[in-house]
Design a protein around this motif. Sequence first.
Motif, PDB file in Angstrom:
ATOM      1  N   UNK A 164      33.955  47.772  22.285  1.00 60.06           N
ATOM      2  CA  UNK A 164      33.454  47.495  23.615  1.00 60.06           C
ATOM      3  C   UNK A 164      33.436  48.666  24.300  1.00 60.06           C
ATOM      4  N   UNK A 165      32.180  48.991  24.832  1.00 63.60           N
ATOM      5  CA  UNK A 165      31.730  50.236  25.543  1.00 63.60           C
ATOM      6  C   UNK A 165      32.800  50.348  26.989  1.00 63.60           C
ATOM      7  N   UNK A 166      32.944  49.389  27.627  1.00 60.58           N
ATOM      8  CA  UNK A 166      33.279  49.416  28.883  1.00 60.58           C
ATOM      9  C   UNK A 166      34.742  49.118  29.117  1.00 60.58           C
ATOM     10  N   UNK A 167      35.500  49.199  27.982  1.00 64.21           N
ATOM     11  CA  UNK A 167      36.866  49.042  28.059  1.00 64.21           C
ATOM     12  C   UNK A 167      37.544  50.205  28.844  1.00 64.21           C
ATOM     13  N   UNK A 168      38.863  50.024  29.328  1.00 63.93           N
ATOM     14  CA  UNK A 168      39.618  50.930  29.918  1.00 63.93           C
ATOM     15  C   UNK A 168      40.885  50.788  29.478  1.00 63.93           C
ATOM     16  N   UNK A 169      41.523  52.169  28.881  1.00 68.13           N
ATOM     17  CA  UNK A 169      42.861  51.858  28.301  1.00 68.13           C
ATOM     18  C   UNK A 169      44.038  51.663  29.319  1.00 68.13           C
ATOM     19  N   UNK A 170      44.777  50.821  29.005  1.00 65.60           N
ATOM     20  CA  UNK A 170      46.047  50.317  29.806  1.00 65.60           C
ATOM     21  C   UNK A 170      47.202  50.700  29.100  1.00 65.60           C
ATOM     22  N   UNK A 171      47.496  50.526  28.055  1.00 67.01           N
ATOM     23  CA  UNK A 171      48.668  50.664  27.349  1.00 67.01           C
ATOM     24  C   UNK A 171      48.663  50.427  25.974  1.00 67.01           C
TER      25      UNK A 171
END
Length: 189
Positions: free
Chosen positions: A163-170
């Motif tokens: 998924x291109x729109x994902x943002x890393x959190x943890x």
Amino acid sequence: MNKPSHSIYLICSKTGTWLSTLIGLCSHLQYAHASISFDESFERLYSFGRTEPDNPFCGGFVIENLYEGVYTKSQDCRCLIYRIPVTALQYEALSNRIERFILEKDTYSYNMLGLFGILFNTPIKRKSHYFCSQFVAEILIESGIFSSSKVTQLITTDDLLTLDTKEFVFEGPINRSNITQAQKGIQAS
């Protein structure tokens, strides 16, 4: 075009259960389980898995808590969390779809046969049966958040991570201290 105004969370995990371990060995997936959450408390994750944490043979639609159940069964339990920005319309569509699963939860079962379909690249579609990544993929596709050239019965956690729109959190061991740090990072951004 609508701009993202909400966030949802994709949680991929390795719980250390025998099924999680077996899936990892057979598929070479680092994270065998996928869930969706609407908020960073991670106390309400939606997925398909064990309906009774101590019984691996009872499965279906589940509302999980990152601090309870199968997540506490192994000291090796790890997760990968991504935030996904979504529009108000996508958020509402996803929320409505989840609500239908909650209301009809007793009609669903775990798609154990579907896991064999992935191994042999042969989709096994069974009415009202899902495995975790199949469920997550289907509700994300129906909500206009994710797309794939694969049928949902063949989608794995690795496919969800495209998924291109994902943002890393943890990423790391699941414990309250680590997740609290991740939540602070979310709130600061």
